[in-house]
Scaffold this motif. Structure first.
Motif, short mmCIF file in Angstrom:
data_model
loop_
_atom_site.label_atom_id
_atom_site.label_comp_id
_atom_site.label_asym_id
_atom_site.label_seq_id
_atom_site.Cartn_x
_atom_site.Cartn_y
_atom_site.Cartn_z
N LEU A 67 15.33 -24.07 -27.87
CA LEU A 67 14.64 -23.64 -26.65
C LEU A 67 13.32 -24.38 -26.46
O LEU A 67 12.85 -24.53 -25.33
CB LEU A 67 14.40 -22.13 -26.70
CG LEU A 67 13.78 -21.49 -25.44
CD1 LEU A 67 14.64 -21.77 -24.21
CD2 LEU A 67 13.60 -19.98 -25.63
N SER A 112 16.12 -14.61 -28.53
CA SER A 112 15.41 -15.81 -29.00
C SER A 112 14.17 -15.45 -29.81
O SER A 112 13.85 -16.12 -30.80
CB SER A 112 15.03 -16.70 -27.82
OG SER A 112 16.17 -17.17 -27.14
N THR A 147 21.48 -21.62 -25.61
CA THR A 147 20.15 -21.90 -25.06
C THR A 147 20.23 -22.42 -23.63
O THR A 147 19.45 -22.00 -22.76
CB THR A 147 19.42 -22.93 -25.94
OG1 THR A 147 19.14 -22.34 -27.21
CG2 THR A 147 18.12 -23.38 -25.30
#
Length: 441
Positions: free
Chosen positions: A210, A401, A59
């Protein structure tokens, strides 16, 4: 829309007077990133074990690529510019509206998520809040909405008060982690077991982490108030994201790996649990109090912006004029109330989930909505041949993601974004009628 910011913490306020230098801009980025998201992340990440550690690494790397892309795009512009304008210039008004609308969605979805974080820590003092997390979160949203309806000055004063306290829990836990490690060494950390690592586990953990990293675009949003933006915006964006990422990595990984996973996963206040375990319940209570205040402050900042975003878009004829209506004190009352209603509906629609489950889902949903903005900016960079390697890496990370967020959260994020199309057609209809009236006159 001329500014954009993280759903994890309040966006930067308009700055007056002298322009910011490099280190003041770095401080702006860090201050914008640190909100309430990090305070519940250890509970969401505990079941992933060492997968979460590697998720943080991925991330941070992906966020740095996206931060570099956004900074370079901003520096290459002929003035302050937000993502909607960037996308609109490259792909037309419909695409620009969808990105602007998705940002607005991310703001009120972030308001909902952060309100859950506030309730989670406040429940340490008022347990009844934890018994009904969705209703309590909705109550926080509307209490802060009332403060904002009183005027921007009231909201701003409240923001200053809460921002001062936000760093306390992070600093206390970080120091405590190093104290324990110095005393117990590697024995204080859960043993590393390579066989427990999996690509899917790292992917899911990265999608959750994130949520705490969004907000690195603060310098891009305030580029008009920064000295030598072509030089300072990229540097401050990168440094701010890196420093926050490393700090988050240490604190969240320490809590997740130094306490039993089942205890952390069940905790509504993992920072408080960590301090109580390795220090004392007294200081732990203060940490929980500061975390709750920080979360309420973050809700205040986002409630303020969730009214300003559609108001600004209405001025640019990207949303209907109805959203541009204000009260005598200048507050965009209609836009503010509509956003708070939507945030409340989002929380209450998921009221069957536990506190931890509710926060995790809302964090994934908010992150997924925000990812559409980042992905669009990466595509703009590729089209304009700006920071191509970072844009490719950021695009791949963003898509990865979205997959890690899961079909439910990513699917809802897409549906919420395109749900704005009728609003766009409404605004375009108004613009056409206005144009015909002008021609007739």
């Amino acid at each position: 829309m001329t500014s954009f910011a993280s759903t994890a913490s309040p966006p930067p306020l308009r700055l007056e007077g002298r322009k910011l230098g490099l280190w003041m801009t770095v401080a702006l980025v860090i201050g914008n990133m640190i909100g309430s998201g990090v305070f519940l992340l250890p509970a969401s990440l505990a079941p992933f074990g060492w997968n979460a550690v590697f998720g943080w690494i991925v991330t941070i790397a992906g966020a740095l690529c996206l931060a570099h892309v956004l900074a370079r795009l901003t520096a290459a512009a002929d003035g302050p510019i937000g993502p909607a304008e960037l996308v609109e210039r490259s792909f037309g008004p419909v695409a620009g509206f969808l990105i602007g609308f998705s940002f607005w969605v991310s703001v009120w979805a972030g308001t909902a998520t952060i309100s859950i974080g506030a309730v989670s820590y406040a429940a340490s003092f008022l347990p009844i809040l934890g018994a009904h997390p969705a209703l309590s979160a909705a109550g926080v949203i509307w209490a802060v909405t009332l403060v904002n309806l009183m005027g921007t000055r009231s909201a701003g004063g409240f923001q200053v008060l809460t921002t001062v306290l936000k760093l306390t829990p992070l600093i206390v836990v970080a120091i405590l982690i190093f104290v324990v490690l110095g005393r117990e060494g590697g024995a204080a950390i859960k043993p590393f077991a390579p066989e427990t690592l999996s690509l899917s586990g790292i992917n899911q953990a990265a999608a959750i982490t994130l949520w705490a990293m969004v907000g690195f675009e603060a310098a891009c949003a305030a580029s008009g108030k920064i000295e030598n933006p072509a030089r300072n915006v990229p540097r401050a964006t990168f440094l701010g994201a890196l420093l926050c990422g490393v700090f988050y990595f240490i604190v969240c990984s320490g809590i997740a790996l130094m306490l039993p996973a089942d205890q952390v996963a069940k905790s509504n206040a993992p920072f408080e649990l960590f301090v109580a375990t390795f220090w004392s319940p007294g200081p732990a209570a203060f940490v929980a109090l500061f975390a709750a205040i920080s979360a309420v402050g973050a809700v205040n900042g986002w409630v303020l912006v969730q009214g300003e975003v559609p108001y600004e878009m209405a001025q640019r004829r990207l949303m209907p004029r109805w959203f541009g209506g204000t009260a005598k004190n200048g507050v965009p009352v209609r836009a503010l109330i509509i956003a708070s209603v939507l945030a409340s509906v989002l929380v209450l629609a998921n009221s069957s989930r536990t506190m931890g489950g509710l926060f995790t889902f809302m964090a994934l949903l908010t992150t997924a909505v925000t990812l559409w903005l980042y992905l669009a900016c990466a595509v703009v960079a590729l089209k304009r041949r700006i920071a191509v390697p970072a844009a490719i890496a950021g695009l791949l990370f963003g898509l990865w993601s979205l997959w890690g967020a899961g079909i439910e959260a990513s699917g809802y994020s897409f549906l919420l974004m395109i749900a704005g199309l009728p609003v766009y057609w409404w605004a375009r209809g108004e613009a056409r009628i206005g144009g015909e009236a002008l021609v007739a006159e």
